[in-house]
Enzyme design. Structure first.
Site, mmCIF file in Angstrom:
data_model
loop_
_atom_site.group_PDB
_atom_site.id
_atom_site.type_symbol
_atom_site.label_atom_id
_atom_site.label_comp_id
_atom_site.label_asym_id
_atom_site.label_seq_id
_atom_site.Cartn_x
_atom_site.Cartn_y
_atom_site.Cartn_z
ATOM 1 N N LYS A 203 0.816 -1.222 0.000
ATOM 2 C CA LYS A 203 0.000 0.000 0.000
ATOM 3 C C LYS A 203 0.854 1.278 0.000
ATOM 4 O O LYS A 203 2.052 1.235 0.251
ATOM 5 C CB LYS A 203 -0.948 -0.024 1.207
ATOM 6 C CG LYS A 203 -1.976 -1.164 1.131
ATOM 7 C CD LYS A 203 -2.871 -1.044 -0.081
ATOM 8 C CE LYS A 203 -4.046 -1.998 -0.075
ATOM 9 N NZ LYS A 203 -3.718 -3.375 -0.464
HETATM 10 C C1 LIG Z 1 -10.011 -2.957 -1.818
HETATM 11 C C2 LIG Z 1 -9.385 -3.643 -0.637
HETATM 12 N N1 LIG Z 1 -10.087 -3.746 0.497
HETATM 13 C C3 LIG Z 1 -9.579 -4.322 1.598
HETATM 14 C C4 LIG Z 1 -8.316 -4.859 1.588
HETATM 15 C C5 LIG Z 1 -7.802 -5.541 2.814
HETATM 16 O O1 LIG Z 1 -6.721 -4.878 3.383
HETATM 17 P P1 LIG Z 1 -5.882 -5.588 4.528
HETATM 18 O O2 LIG Z 1 -4.956 -6.563 3.888
HETATM 19 O O3 LIG Z 1 -5.153 -4.456 5.209
HETATM 20 O O4 LIG Z 1 -6.847 -6.250 5.433
HETATM 21 C C6 LIG Z 1 -7.534 -4.783 0.432
HETATM 22 C C7 LIG Z 1 -6.188 -5.344 0.425
HETATM 23 O O5 LIG Z 1 -5.459 -5.380 -0.498
HETATM 24 C C8 LIG Z 1 -8.091 -4.167 -0.719
HETATM 25 O O6 LIG Z 1 -7.394 -4.089 -1.856
#
Ligand SMILES: Cc1ncc(COP(=O)(O)O)c(C=O)c1O
Length: 404
Positions: A203
């Site tokens: 990210k």
């Molecule tokens: C659109 C979206 N939502 C949620 C997430 C989940 O993030 P995390 O891995 O921090 O839980 C991601 C992860 O890549 C994502 O791309």
């Protein structure tokens, strides 16, 4: 030349070997500097390594950066979305409207609370949820809308809010890609809605794994308790000099807290974020300049009322102007040592959701059609100008070689 093992004597022209980078350009490595490394070492040498003073500092600085009314640091964006839905009391019998063009986490959390995810299709330019279709999907069971700021391009929040207000729904924003992004001048996360950010390794701001939930202070107070076993006091409050050993469990909560080791990284990543973003914008601009000249490619949209976070650079192939499909395009780039990805396989095509809800590919025609022609290209601040040139040259060479 041989045909069936017999020399034919006919010379077949050999395609020139593709120009190839010397080393593989990975898709999205993090940019970790000495400041982050020193801060982690400092935390490890300190007497407190889990949720504590550094986590609180990170929350304060993050909230100040986006102008949020409050911030709760967690161990993922998934945790933020799940905690938000649970805090709102959304559960069995309820419906939450969301998009098929997302990572599974956005929809899995709706299943986690026992509610029903209701998918509606996306807008063709941004691939963000289409507010007009949300309105048509509202039922008496609908409790919330969960839009995703896809690739870092803010959703049409005015359109989404209008539907939410008309039907008394809460908007829970998935801003995994949207730090920092602005809609009509205001940062995503600056309002009272629960908004979940991701600090996953790829990210714009990373803590390895991690997340932040922003929103109204009353909601965050409840979410904070739910995010740590439903305990009335966290560890820092119990073990520090001013703390007390006593706590009570007021709900069967989760184990979603961020550690001070992660926060130590996040504090420095946040301070560098404006510099990271300037570089992302510069790379996106170079890609846009180059690819807008290729009639086989469609560059990403950036509507005038937004500032894109440029988490992903999603180029679309005009397949009718190419002799290859998306898989071959990706293979050709890999052959030229360029890493790529696809965001995302739409939710309704995944076996769990397809089988449980009986989805057909054409149920969400825009998401399905666009899925087949999207490719995410490398975009991150540590790319050198030469790396960017390599991507542009490789993409241009592949589409030129295979144009129809
Ligand atoms: C659109 C979206 N939502 C949620 C997430 C989940 O993030 P995390 O891995 O921090 O839980 C991601 C992860 O890549 C994502 O791309």
């Amino acid at each position: 030349m041989t045909a069936g093992g017999v020399r034919t004597g006919v010379a077949t022209p050999v395609a020139p070997a593709p120009a190839r980078r010397r080393t593989f350009l990975t898709f999205a490595p993090p940019q970790i500097g000495q400041a982050e490394i020193d801060a982690v070492v400092d935390t490890l040498k300190s007497a407190w390594i889990t949720t504590g003073p550094k986590t609180r500092t990170f929350e304060r600085e993050f909230a100040a950066f986006v102008g949020a009314p409050g911030a709760l640091a967690l161990n993922s964006c998934t945790a933020g979305l799940h905690t938000a839905l649970a805090t709102l009391g959304i559960g069995p019998g309820d419906e939450v409207i969301t998009t098929p063009m997302t990572f599974c986490a956005s929809v899995n959390v709706i299943e986690h609370v026992g509610a029903r995810p209701v998918l509606v299709d996306v807008e063709p330019d941004t691939l963000n949820i289409d507010p007009r279709q949300i309105a048509a999907a509202v039922t008496p069971r609908t409790r919330a809308i969960l839009p995703v700021h896809y690739a870092g391009h803010p959703v049409d929040l005015d359109g989404v809010e209008a539907v939410a207000q008309a039907h008394g729904l809460t908007v829970v924003e998935d801003a995994a890609h949207a730090i920092p992004a602005r809609y009509k001048g205001r940062f995503i996360g600056s309002g009272p809605n629960p908004v979940a950010f991701s600090f996953y390794a790829t990210k714009n701001l990373t803590t390895g794994e991690g997340g932040m939930l922003t929103g109204a202070p009353e909601l965050l107070d409840k979410a904070r308790v739910l995010s740590l076993h439903g305990m009335s006091h966290d560890g820092w409050n119990r073990y520090s000099a001013e703390g007390s050993w006593f706590y009570e469990v007021v709900a069967p909560g989760f184990k979603y807290n961020m550690t001070d080791i992660q926060a130590a990284i996040g504090i420095h990543q946040l301070r560098k974020l404006p510099r990271f973003q300037a570089r992302r914008r510069e790379i996106a601009r170079r890609y846009n300049d180059a690819f807008s000249r290729c009639e086989q490619l469609q560059i990403p949209a950036e509507r005038p009322e937004v500032e894109h976070a440029w988490h992903l650079y999603v180029v679309r192939l005009h397949l009718d102007r190419l002799t290859i499909d998306r898989a071959q395009f990706i293979d050709e780039l890999r052959g030229r040592n360029i890493g790529t990805s696809v965001h995302f396989v739409p939710i309704h095509l995944h076996p769990y959701y397809r089988d449980k809800y009986g989805f057909k590919p054409a149920d969400f025609p825009v998401a399905y059609r666009e899925y087949q022609r999207i490719v995410s290209l490398p975009l991150y601040p540590r790319m050198s100008d030469a790396d960017v040139t390599d991507v542009i040259d490789a993409v241009t060479a592949v589409v030129t070689r295979h144009r129809r």
